[in-house]
Design a protein around this motif. Structure first.
Motif, PDB file in Angstrom:
ATOM      1  N   VAL A  34       0.837  -1.192   0.000  1.00 45.72           N
ATOM      2  CA  VAL A  34       0.000   0.000   0.000  1.00 45.72           C
ATOM      3  C   VAL A  34       0.875   1.247   0.000  1.00 45.72           C
ATOM      4  CG1 VAL A  34      -1.664   1.334   1.353  1.00 45.72           C
ATOM      5  CG2 VAL A  34      -1.999  -1.114   1.048  1.00 45.72           C
ATOM      6  N   GLY A  35       1.957   1.204   0.783  1.00 48.65           N
ATOM      7  CA  GLY A  35       2.867   2.345   0.837  1.00 48.65           C
ATOM      8  C   GLY A  35       3.476   2.666  -0.513  1.00 48.65           C
ATOM      9  N   ASP A  36       3.899   1.645  -1.245  1.00 50.67           N
ATOM     10  CA  ASP A  36       4.460   1.861  -2.582  1.00 50.67           C
ATOM     11  C   ASP A  36       3.417   2.435  -3.528  1.00 50.67           C
ATOM     12  OD1 ASP A  36       6.936   0.945  -1.792  1.00 50.67           O
ATOM     13  OD2 ASP A  36       6.640  -1.081  -2.604  1.00 50.67           O
ATOM     14  N   LEU A  37       2.218   1.908  -3.458  1.00 42.10           N
ATOM     15  CA  LEU A  37       1.145   2.400  -4.325  1.00 42.10           C
ATOM     16  C   LEU A  37       0.788   3.842  -3.983  1.00 42.10           C
ATOM     17  CD1 LEU A  37      -1.144  -0.759  -4.289  1.00 42.10           C
ATOM     18  CD2 LEU A  37       0.207   0.066  -6.221  1.00 42.10           C
ATOM     19  N   ALA A  38       0.741   4.165  -2.699  1.00 40.28           N
ATOM     20  CA  ALA A  38       0.372   5.511  -2.261  1.00 40.28           C
ATOM     21  C   ALA A  38       1.424   6.536  -2.664  1.00 40.28           C
ATOM     22  CB  ALA A  38       0.149   5.535  -0.757  1.00 40.28           C
ATOM     23  N   ARG A  39       2.683   6.124  -2.759  1.00 38.43           N
ATOM     24  CA  ARG A  39       3.757   7.048  -3.144  1.00 38.43           C
ATOM     25  C   ARG A  39       3.532   7.637  -4.528  1.00 38.43           C
ATOM     26  NH1 ARG A  39       7.539   3.204  -1.658  1.00 38.43           N
ATOM     27  NH2 ARG A  39       7.582   3.313   0.580  1.00 38.43           N
ATOM     28  N   ASP A  40       2.822   6.907  -5.382  1.00 32.85           N
ATOM     29  CA  ASP A  40       2.565   7.387  -6.743  1.00 32.85           C
ATOM     30  C   ASP A  40       1.454   8.433  -6.791  1.00 32.85           C
ATOM     31  OD1 ASP A  40       4.504   5.618  -7.621  1.00 32.85           O
ATOM     32  OD2 ASP A  40       3.068   4.067  -8.191  1.00 32.85           O
ATOM     33  N   THR A  41       0.843   8.757  -5.651  1.00 29.29           N
ATOM     34  CA  THR A  41      -0.247   9.735  -5.608  1.00 29.29           C
ATOM     35  C   THR A  41       0.170  10.936  -4.759  1.00 29.29           C
ATOM     36  OG1 THR A  41      -1.328   8.903  -3.611  1.00 29.29           O
ATOM     37  CG2 THR A  41      -1.903   7.832  -5.695  1.00 29.29           C
ATOM     38  N   THR A  42      -0.650  11.961  -4.790  1.00 25.77           N
ATOM     39  CA  THR A  42      -0.393  13.150  -3.982  1.00 25.77           C
ATOM     40  C   THR A  42      -1.276  13.186  -2.739  1.00 25.77           C
ATOM     41  OG1 THR A  42      -1.997  14.404  -5.287  1.00 25.77           O
ATOM     42  CG2 THR A  42       0.311  14.504  -5.988  1.00 25.77           C
ATOM     43  N   MET A  43      -2.044  12.126  -2.508  1.00 24.32           N
ATOM     44  CA  MET A  43      -2.976  12.137  -1.380  1.00 24.32           C
ATOM     45  C   MET A  43      -2.368  11.524  -0.131  1.00 24.32           C
ATOM     46  SD  MET A  43      -5.725   9.236  -2.649  1.00 24.32           S
ATOM     47  CE  MET A  43      -5.971  10.042  -4.198  1.00 24.32           C
ATOM     48  N   THR A  44      -3.026  11.773   0.975  1.00 25.42           N
ATOM     49  CA  THR A  44      -2.568  11.213   2.252  1.00 25.42           C
ATOM     50  C   THR A  44      -2.857   9.714   2.278  1.00 25.42           C
ATOM     51  OG1 THR A  44      -4.678  11.587   3.353  1.00 25.42           O
ATOM     52  CG2 THR A  44      -3.046  13.396   3.434  1.00 25.42           C
ATOM     53  N   LEU A  45      -2.145   9.005   3.125  1.00 22.11           N
ATOM     54  CA  LEU A  45      -2.334   7.562   3.233  1.00 22.11           C
ATOM     55  C   LEU A  45      -3.762   7.194   3.636  1.00 22.11           C
ATOM     56  CD1 LEU A  45      -1.039   4.815   2.898  1.00 22.11           C
ATOM     57  CD2 LEU A  45      -0.272   4.950   5.273  1.00 22.11           C
ATOM     58  N   PRO A  46      -4.392   7.871   4.622  1.00 24.10           N
ATOM     59  CA  PRO A  46      -5.776   7.526   4.958  1.00 24.10           C
ATOM     60  C   PRO A  46      -6.736   7.712   3.774  1.00 24.10           C
ATOM     61  CG  PRO A  46      -4.807   8.797   6.730  1.00 24.10           C
ATOM     62  CD  PRO A  46      -3.829   8.828   5.586  1.00 24.10           C
ATOM     63  N   SER A  47      -6.532   8.757   2.985  1.00 22.65           N
ATOM     64  CA  SER A  47      -7.373   8.956   1.799  1.00 22.65           C
ATOM     65  C   SER A  47      -7.132   7.863   0.771  1.00 22.65           C
ATOM     66  CB  SER A  47      -7.091  10.317   1.165  1.00 22.65           C
ATOM     67  OG  SER A  47      -7.470  11.352   2.029  1.00 22.65           O
ATOM     68  N   PHE A  48      -5.876   7.489   0.604  1.00 25.05           N
ATOM     69  CA  PHE A  48      -5.548   6.443  -0.359  1.00 25.05           C
ATOM     70  C   PHE A  48      -6.135   5.101   0.069  1.00 25.05           C
ATOM     71  CE2 PHE A  48      -2.833   3.129  -2.123  1.00 25.05           C
ATOM     72  CZ  PHE A  48      -2.957   3.426  -3.469  1.00 25.05           C
ATOM     73  N   LEU A  49      -6.136   4.840   1.371  1.00 27.85           N
ATOM     74  CA  LEU A  49      -6.680   3.580   1.878  1.00 27.85           C
ATOM     75  C   LEU A  49      -8.165   3.423   1.555  1.00 27.85           C
ATOM     76  CD1 LEU A  49      -4.809   3.191   5.258  1.00 27.85           C
ATOM     77  CD2 LEU A  49      -4.717   1.648   3.293  1.00 27.85           C
ATOM     78  N   LYS A  50      -8.889   4.527   1.432  1.00 25.39           N
ATOM     79  CA  LYS A  50     -10.301   4.456   1.025  1.00 25.39           C
ATOM     80  C   LYS A  50     -10.410   3.862  -0.376  1.00 25.39           C
ATOM     81  CE  LYS A  50     -11.823   8.301   3.885  1.00 25.39           C
ATOM     82  NZ  LYS A  50     -12.379   9.659   3.892  1.00 25.39           N
ATOM     83  N   HIS A  51      -9.494   4.245  -1.252  1.00 20.89           N
ATOM     84  CA  HIS A  51      -9.482   3.685  -2.612  1.00 20.89           C
ATOM     85  C   HIS A  51      -9.156   2.195  -2.583  1.00 20.89           C
ATOM     86  CE1 HIS A  51     -10.043   7.424  -4.799  1.00 20.89           C
ATOM     87  NE2 HIS A  51      -9.166   7.990  -3.974  1.00 20.89           N
ATOM     88  N   VAL A  52      -8.224   1.826  -1.729  1.00 17.89           N
ATOM     89  CA  VAL A  52      -7.865   0.407  -1.599  1.00 17.89           C
ATOM     90  C   VAL A  52      -9.074  -0.391  -1.127  1.00 17.89           C
ATOM     91  CG1 VAL A  52      -6.435  -1.245  -0.312  1.00 17.89           C
ATOM     92  CG2 VAL A  52      -5.406   0.841  -1.246  1.00 17.89           C
ATOM     93  N   ARG A  53      -9.816   0.149  -0.174  1.00 14.30           N
ATOM     94  CA  ARG A  53     -11.007  -0.549   0.337  1.00 14.30           C
ATOM     95  C   ARG A  53     -12.067  -0.722  -0.749  1.00 14.30           C
ATOM     96  NH1 ARG A  53     -10.923   3.236   4.524  1.00 14.30           N
ATOM     97  NH2 ARG A  53      -9.201   2.707   5.863  1.00 14.30           N
ATOM     98  N   VAL A  54     -12.251   0.295  -1.583  1.00 10.78           N
ATOM     99  CA  VAL A  54     -13.225   0.184  -2.680  1.00 10.78           C
ATOM    100  C   VAL A  54     -12.792  -0.910  -3.653  1.00 10.78           C
ATOM    101  CG1 VAL A  54     -14.220   1.373  -4.687  1.00 10.78           C
ATOM    102  CG2 VAL A  54     -14.039   2.569  -2.500  1.00 10.78           C
ATOM    103  N   LEU A  55     -11.518  -0.921  -4.003  1.00 14.91           N
ATOM    104  CA  LEU A  55     -11.016  -1.955  -4.916  1.00 14.91           C
ATOM    105  C   LEU A  55     -11.144  -3.343  -4.312  1.00 14.91           C
ATOM    106  CD1 LEU A  55      -7.851  -0.122  -6.261  1.00 14.91           C
ATOM    107  CD2 LEU A  55      -9.869  -0.778  -7.596  1.00 14.91           C
ATOM    108  N   GLU A  56     -10.885  -3.427  -3.021  1.00 17.29           N
ATOM    109  CA  GLU A  56     -10.980  -4.722  -2.346  1.00 17.29           C
ATOM    110  C   GLU A  56     -12.434  -5.173  -2.233  1.00 17.29           C
ATOM    111  OE1 GLU A  56      -8.602  -6.918   1.226  1.00 17.29           O
ATOM    112  OE2 GLU A  56      -9.115  -4.812   1.521  1.00 17.29           O
ATOM    113  N   SER A  57     -13.340  -4.257  -1.908  1.00 14.37           N
ATOM    114  CA  SER A  57     -14.753  -4.646  -1.777  1.00 14.37           C
ATOM    115  C   SER A  57     -15.368  -5.023  -3.118  1.00 14.37           C
ATOM    116  CB  SER A  57     -15.560  -3.539  -1.096  1.00 14.37           C
ATOM    117  OG  SER A  57     -15.662  -2.415  -1.935  1.00 14.37           O
ATOM    118  N   SER A  58     -14.828  -4.493  -4.208  1.00 17.87           N
ATOM    119  CA  SER A  58     -15.326  -4.869  -5.537  1.00 17.87           C
ATOM    120  C   SER A  58     -14.758  -6.208  -5.989  1.00 17.87           C
ATOM    121  CB  SER A  58     -14.958  -3.790  -6.563  1.00 17.87           C
ATOM    122  OG  SER A  58     -13.579  -3.846  -6.862  1.00 17.87           O
ATOM    123  N   GLY A  59     -13.737  -6.688  -5.275  1.00 14.48           N
ATOM    124  CA  GLY A  59     -13.112  -7.957  -5.636  1.00 14.48           C
ATOM    125  C   GLY A  59     -11.986  -7.821  -6.643  1.00 14.48           C
ATOM    126  N   LEU A  60     -11.660  -6.578  -7.035  1.00 16.40           N
ATOM    127  CA  LEU A  60     -10.595  -6.395  -8.020  1.00 16.40           C
ATOM    128  C   LEU A  60      -9.212  -6.657  -7.453  1.00 16.40           C
ATOM    129  CD1 LEU A  60     -11.861  -3.269  -9.966  1.00 16.40           C
ATOM    130  CD2 LEU A  60     -11.439  -5.549 -10.891  1.00 16.40           C
TER     131      LEU A  60
END
Length: 113
Positions: A34-60
């Motif tokens: 997650v840390g490596d993926l978040a480094r490619d964005t300009t958002m904070t880690l908590p904000s990025f984790l919301k995206h991870v949760r959406v991807l995970e809940s969709s099964g992607l």
């Protein structure tokens, strides 16, 4: 609606965001933390984790935690839901355009032999 699928809706919802599409694209090259993926964005880690949760809940994606590191991995099988839907749409529209072409060009004249 015909062929309505909550799985398909969830995948399209997850892919609707450019940040999540970038994560899916990156994970296409292999698992990443997650840390490596978040480094490619300009958002904070908590904000990025919301995206991870959406991807995970969709099964992607699947995540697993080892110690303090959470690793994400693409679930390629889940993309098959989109692939199947697109294939059905392609067949439908190919058939429609073929019928339209036949209508516009009219019946072909047969050459007497």
């Amino acid at each position: 609606m015909a062929h309505h699928s909550t799985a398909l809706d969830g995948v399209f919802l997850a892919l609707a965001d450019p940040t999540r599409r970038a994560v899916v694209h990156r994970l296409g090259h292999g698992p990443a933390s997650v840390g490596d993926l978040a480094r490619d964005t300009t958002m904070t880690l908590p904000s990025f984790l919301k995206h991870v949760r959406v991807l995970e809940s969709s099964g992607l994606i699947h995540t697993r935690k080892t110690g303090r590191v959470r690793t994400c991995e693409l679930n390629r099988e889940r993309l098959a839901v989109v692939e199947d839907w697109l294939a059905r749409q392609r067949r439908l529209w190919t058939g429609r355009t073929d019928r339209l072409e036949q209508f516009v060009t009219g019946p072909e004249e047969k050459n007497p032999t």
